[in-house]
Design a protein around this motif. Sequence first.
Motif, PDB file in Angstrom:
ATOM      1  N   ASP A  42      -4.897 -19.020  10.950  1.00 26.51           N
ATOM      2  CA  ASP A  42      -5.901 -18.083  11.326  1.00 26.51           C
ATOM      3  C   ASP A  42      -6.547 -17.168  10.129  1.00 26.51           C
ATOM      4  O   ASP A  42      -7.608 -17.074  10.088  1.00 26.51           O
ATOM      5  CB  ASP A  42      -5.222 -16.986  12.274  1.00 26.51           C
ATOM      6  N   ARG A  43      -5.309 -16.534   9.459  1.00 29.30           N
ATOM      7  CA  ARG A  43      -6.109 -15.693   8.281  1.00 29.30           C
ATOM      8  C   ARG A  43      -7.019 -16.371   7.386  1.00 29.30           C
ATOM      9  O   ARG A  43      -8.160 -16.258   7.095  1.00 29.30           O
ATOM     10  CB  ARG A  43      -4.876 -15.125   7.372  1.00 29.30           C
TER      11      ARG A  43
ATOM     12  N   CYS B 194     -10.553 -17.095   8.891  1.00 32.64           N
ATOM     13  CA  CYS B 194     -11.455 -15.908   9.153  1.00 32.64           C
ATOM     14  C   CYS B 194     -11.754 -15.660   7.743  1.00 32.64           C
ATOM     15  O   CYS B 194     -12.866 -15.219   7.471  1.00 32.64           O
ATOM     16  CB  CYS B 194     -10.462 -14.827   9.511  1.00 32.64           C
TER      17      CYS B 194
ATOM     18  N   ASP C 299     -12.811  -8.259  16.597  1.00 34.64           N
ATOM     19  CA  ASP C 299     -11.899  -8.725  17.286  1.00 34.64           C
ATOM     20  C   ASP C 299     -12.259 -10.503  17.185  1.00 34.64           C
ATOM     21  O   ASP C 299     -13.303 -10.799  17.450  1.00 34.64           O
ATOM     22  CB  ASP C 299     -12.173  -8.299  18.973  1.00 34.64           C
TER      23      ASP C 299
ATOM     24  N   TYR D 221      -7.846  -9.400   7.187  1.00 35.32           N
ATOM     25  CA  TYR D 221      -7.321  -9.757   8.327  1.00 35.32           C
ATOM     26  C   TYR D 221      -6.128  -8.825   8.745  1.00 35.32           C
ATOM     27  O   TYR D 221      -5.259  -8.483   7.823  1.00 35.32           O
ATOM     28  CB  TYR D 221      -6.765 -11.271   7.813  1.00 35.32           C
TER      29      TYR D 221
ATOM     30  N   LEU E  38      -9.358  -8.865  13.354  1.00 35.70           N
ATOM     31  CA  LEU E  38      -8.229  -8.531  14.452  1.00 35.70           C
ATOM     32  C   LEU E  38      -7.980  -9.282  15.389  1.00 35.70           C
ATOM     33  O   LEU E  38      -8.794 -10.009  15.927  1.00 35.70           O
ATOM     34  CB  LEU E  38      -8.516  -7.081  14.887  1.00 35.70           C
ATOM     35  N   THR E  39      -6.569  -9.680  15.415  1.00 34.30           N
ATOM     36  CA  THR E  39      -6.122 -10.695  16.346  1.00 34.30           C
ATOM     37  C   THR E  39      -4.876 -10.271  16.895  1.00 34.30           C
ATOM     38  O   THR E  39      -4.010  -9.930  16.320  1.00 34.30           O
ATOM     39  CB  THR E  39      -6.253 -12.124  15.721  1.00 34.30           C
ATOM     40  N   ALA E  40      -4.695 -10.578  18.187  1.00 37.88           N
ATOM     41  CA  ALA E  40      -3.470 -10.506  18.780  1.00 37.88           C
ATOM     42  C   ALA E  40      -2.607 -11.981  18.764  1.00 37.88           C
ATOM     43  O   ALA E  40      -1.306 -11.712  18.648  1.00 37.88           O
ATOM     44  CB  ALA E  40      -3.471 -10.291  20.485  1.00 37.88           C
ATOM     45  N   ASN E  41      -3.155 -13.064  18.438  1.00 32.41           N
ATOM     46  CA  ASN E  41      -2.677 -14.324  18.542  1.00 32.41           C
ATOM     47  C   ASN E  41      -2.729 -14.874  16.978  1.00 32.41           C
ATOM     48  O   ASN E  41      -3.500 -15.541  16.629  1.00 32.41           O
ATOM     49  CB  ASN E  41      -3.196 -15.403  19.192  1.00 32.41           C
ATOM     50  N   ALA E  42      -1.695 -14.337  16.303  1.00 34.30           N
ATOM     51  CA  ALA E  42      -1.942 -14.911  14.683  1.00 34.30           C
ATOM     52  C   ALA E  42      -0.937 -16.004  14.401  1.00 34.30           C
ATOM     53  O   ALA E  42       0.133 -15.902  14.550  1.00 34.30           O
ATOM     54  CB  ALA E  42      -0.897 -13.443  14.203  1.00 34.30           C
TER      55      ALA E  42
ATOM     56  N   ALA F 189      -3.207  -8.460  11.848  1.00 34.20           N
ATOM     57  CA  ALA F 189      -2.706  -8.939  13.268  1.00 34.20           C
ATOM     58  C   ALA F 189      -2.002  -7.676  14.023  1.00 34.20           C
ATOM     59  O   ALA F 189      -1.544  -6.787  13.622  1.00 34.20           O
ATOM     60  CB  ALA F 189      -1.579  -9.868  13.147  1.00 34.20           C
ATOM     61  N   LYS F 190      -2.339  -8.032  15.598  1.00 33.05           N
ATOM     62  CA  LYS F 190      -2.157  -6.993  16.358  1.00 33.05           C
ATOM     63  C   LYS F 190      -0.496  -7.328  16.726  1.00 33.05           C
ATOM     64  O   LYS F 190      -0.643  -8.729  17.103  1.00 33.05           O
ATOM     65  CB  LYS F 190      -3.193  -6.636  17.535  1.00 33.05           C
TER      66      LYS F 190
END
Length: 78
Positions: free
Chosen positions: A47-48, A51, A7, A59, A39-43, A61-62
């Motif tokens: 971000d990718r 990471c 996360d 990567y 794993l991220t909710a705020n894509a 995204a949620k």
Amino acid sequence: LDLILMDIQMPVMDGVSAVREIRARERATGRPRTPVIALTANALQGDREACLAAGMNDYLAKPFKRTDLQQILQRWVQ
């Protein structure tokens, strides 16, 4: 084979900092790299890349679909 679902937004230490620490310990002990999936909710844009630059292998995204997770797992777990 082990695999880490990391996360990105955690209290105390974020996922990017955590994976940097994991990678440093792997290098220090000569252990093989464990695949780490972000794993991220705020894509957000970038971000990718951030990471992957920190040492994560992939990567996701949620919210994500089961098939998305299955594809990632098949890619990294033999």
